[in-house]
Design a protein around this motif. Sequence first.
Motif, PDB file in Angstrom:
ATOM      1  N   VAL A 176      55.106  44.178   7.470  1.00 37.46           N
ATOM      2  CA  VAL A 176      53.908  43.923   8.275  1.00 37.46           C
ATOM      3  C   VAL A 176      54.205  42.921   9.377  1.00 37.46           C
ATOM      4  O   VAL A 176      53.819  43.107  10.539  1.00 37.46           O
ATOM      5  CB  VAL A 176      52.748  43.443   7.384  1.00 37.46           C
ATOM      6  CG1 VAL A 176      51.594  42.911   8.235  1.00 37.46           C
ATOM      7  CG2 VAL A 176      52.252  44.582   6.494  1.00 37.46           C
ATOM      8  N   LEU A 177      54.901  41.845   9.046  1.00 38.40           N
ATOM      9  CA  LEU A 177      55.194  40.836  10.067  1.00 38.40           C
ATOM     10  C   LEU A 177      56.123  41.370  11.143  1.00 38.40           C
ATOM     11  O   LEU A 177      55.963  41.032  12.321  1.00 38.40           O
ATOM     12  CB  LEU A 177      55.783  39.581   9.421  1.00 38.40           C
ATOM     13  CG  LEU A 177      54.743  38.479   9.143  1.00 38.40           C
ATOM     14  CD1 LEU A 177      53.733  38.927   8.115  1.00 38.40           C
ATOM     15  CD2 LEU A 177      55.404  37.180   8.731  1.00 38.40           C
ATOM     16  N   LEU A 178      57.067  42.212  10.772  1.00 41.28           N
ATOM     17  CA  LEU A 178      57.965  42.791  11.762  1.00 41.28           C
ATOM     18  C   LEU A 178      57.188  43.575  12.821  1.00 41.28           C
ATOM     19  O   LEU A 178      57.530  43.554  14.006  1.00 41.28           O
ATOM     20  CB  LEU A 178      58.982  43.701  11.083  1.00 41.28           C
ATOM     21  CG  LEU A 178      59.969  44.416  12.004  1.00 41.28           C
ATOM     22  CD1 LEU A 178      60.830  43.407  12.767  1.00 41.28           C
ATOM     23  CD2 LEU A 178      60.843  45.387  11.220  1.00 41.28           C
ATOM     24  N   ALA A 179      56.115  44.234  12.403  1.00 38.73           N
ATOM     25  CA  ALA A 179      55.329  45.070  13.314  1.00 38.73           C
ATOM     26  C   ALA A 179      54.189  44.315  13.988  1.00 38.73           C
ATOM     27  O   ALA A 179      53.502  44.878  14.852  1.00 38.73           O
ATOM     28  CB  ALA A 179      54.765  46.263  12.543  1.00 38.73           C
ATOM     29  N   ASP A 180      53.971  43.058  13.635  1.00 35.46           N
ATOM     30  CA  ASP A 180      52.824  42.300  14.132  1.00 35.46           C
ATOM     31  C   ASP A 180      53.118  41.736  15.527  1.00 35.46           C
ATOM     32  O   ASP A 180      53.929  40.817  15.676  1.00 35.46           O
ATOM     33  CB  ASP A 180      52.484  41.176  13.157  1.00 35.46           C
ATOM     34  CG  ASP A 180      51.156  40.515  13.452  1.00 35.46           C
ATOM     35  OD1 ASP A 180      50.596  40.747  14.548  1.00 35.46           O
ATOM     36  OD2 ASP A 180      50.661  39.767  12.592  1.00 35.46           O
ATOM     37  N   LYS A 181      52.447  42.269  16.522  1.00 39.68           N
ATOM     38  CA  LYS A 181      52.677  41.843  17.909  1.00 39.68           C
ATOM     39  C   LYS A 181      51.989  40.517  18.241  1.00 39.68           C
ATOM     40  O   LYS A 181      52.160  39.991  19.342  1.00 39.68           O
ATOM     41  CB  LYS A 181      52.181  42.926  18.873  1.00 39.68           C
ATOM     42  CG  LYS A 181      52.835  44.284  18.658  1.00 39.68           C
ATOM     43  CD  LYS A 181      54.353  44.199  18.729  1.00 39.68           C
ATOM     44  CE  LYS A 181      54.988  45.578  18.566  1.00 39.68           C
ATOM     45  NZ  LYS A 181      56.470  45.499  18.497  1.00 39.68           N
ATOM     46  N   ARG A 182      51.240  39.968  17.294  1.00 38.18           N
ATOM     47  CA  ARG A 182      50.572  38.689  17.538  1.00 38.18           C
ATOM     48  C   ARG A 182      51.520  37.504  17.416  1.00 38.18           C
ATOM     49  O   ARG A 182      51.167  36.382  17.796  1.00 38.18           O
ATOM     50  CB  ARG A 182      49.413  38.488  16.551  1.00 38.18           C
ATOM     51  CG  ARG A 182      48.297  39.509  16.668  1.00 38.18           C
ATOM     52  CD  ARG A 182      47.299  39.346  15.516  1.00 38.18           C
ATOM     53  NE  ARG A 182      47.926  39.629  14.226  1.00 38.18           N
ATOM     54  CZ  ARG A 182      47.292  39.534  13.049  1.00 38.18           C
ATOM     55  NH1 ARG A 182      46.029  39.123  13.018  1.00 38.18           N
ATOM     56  NH2 ARG A 182      47.921  39.835  11.930  1.00 38.18           N
ATOM     57  N   ILE A 183      52.720  37.762  16.892  1.00 38.80           N
ATOM     58  CA  ILE A 183      53.625  36.656  16.581  1.00 38.80           C
ATOM     59  C   ILE A 183      55.005  36.859  17.175  1.00 38.80           C
ATOM     60  O   ILE A 183      55.414  37.980  17.478  1.00 38.80           O
ATOM     61  CB  ILE A 183      53.769  36.467  15.056  1.00 38.80           C
ATOM     62  CG1 ILE A 183      54.370  37.732  14.417  1.00 38.80           C
ATOM     63  CG2 ILE A 183      52.438  36.088  14.420  1.00 38.80           C
ATOM     64  CD1 ILE A 183      54.800  37.563  12.975  1.00 38.80           C
ATOM     65  N   GLU A 184      55.723  35.734  17.326  1.00 40.04           N
ATOM     66  CA  GLU A 184      57.171  35.729  17.504  1.00 40.04           C
ATOM     67  C   GLU A 184      57.764  35.456  16.128  1.00 40.04           C
ATOM     68  O   GLU A 184      57.248  34.614  15.390  1.00 40.04           O
ATOM     69  CB  GLU A 184      57.573  34.665  18.514  1.00 40.04           C
ATOM     70  CG  GLU A 184      57.026  34.933  19.904  1.00 40.04           C
ATOM     71  CD  GLU A 184      57.105  33.720  20.813  1.00 40.04           C
ATOM     72  OE1 GLU A 184      57.556  32.660  20.342  1.00 40.04           O
ATOM     73  OE2 GLU A 184      56.699  33.831  21.983  1.00 40.04           O
ATOM     74  N   LEU A 185      58.843  36.126  15.789  1.00 38.31           N
ATOM     75  CA  LEU A 185      59.283  36.181  14.400  1.00 38.31           C
ATOM     76  C   LEU A 185      60.753  35.815  14.235  1.00 38.31           C
ATOM     77  O   LEU A 185      61.605  36.219  15.038  1.00 38.31           O
ATOM     78  CB  LEU A 185      59.052  37.600  13.867  1.00 38.31           C
ATOM     79  CG  LEU A 185      59.490  37.917  12.430  1.00 38.31           C
ATOM     80  CD1 LEU A 185      58.644  37.131  11.422  1.00 38.31           C
ATOM     81  CD2 LEU A 185      59.381  39.415  12.171  1.00 38.31           C
TER      82      LEU A 185
END
Length: 223
Positions: free
Chosen positions: A196-205
């Motif tokens: 989910v985090l990999l696909a989350d465009k709201r964040i830099e990861l």
Amino acid sequence: MSNRTLSLDDRLYEYLLAHSLREPPSLAKLRAETASHPKVNMQIAPEQGQFMQMLVRLTGARRAIEVGVFTGYSSLAVVLAMPRDGRLLACDISEEYTSIARRHWRAAGVDDRIELVIAPARATLDARLAAGEAGQYDFAFIDADKSGYLAYYERLIQLIRPGGLIVVDNTLWSGDVADPSNRDPDTVALREFNDVLLADKRIELSLLPLGDGLTLARRREGA
């Protein structure tokens, strides 16, 4: 020279600690007491605590949230890195474990800067959102039940300001997340969380091989 992260054997790990760790006495005392605890594996590594302190200082964090306290090592590390007006909201469900944390926070003189709420973290975070605190926190740390990670993250991404940082522990889970045949519920939950985090465009990861895996999620400006 290497183009990938080194594996650490015991000798190299001890060298790392000997040549980088600057652990304040208050943290060292808490870690020493927790070393004999039957659930000592729930405590973060000292180099991880020091890394989190650097992140807190780099972000200039003054308001922070922690989901999962245990005996309070990460809480104490975060608060010690914040300025004197810094405040931490600490969420946990265990009076037993956090009683150790309270004692060490008090001994370190920072107990007045930590608000410990003994209740399910989802309810605590929902209450803060309902109170109008969205976008008012600078830093958050998740280290709790793995099945709850996504729910905590979705609430924290609202509570954290744009440019704020969410740090998540155990995201490599002893390497089990990379084994698709492992269907243990915690492993499956962490694997889903990472996807989910990999696909989350709201964040830099960034996912780092520090401790048991440490994820850094910075909320993008405008997200």
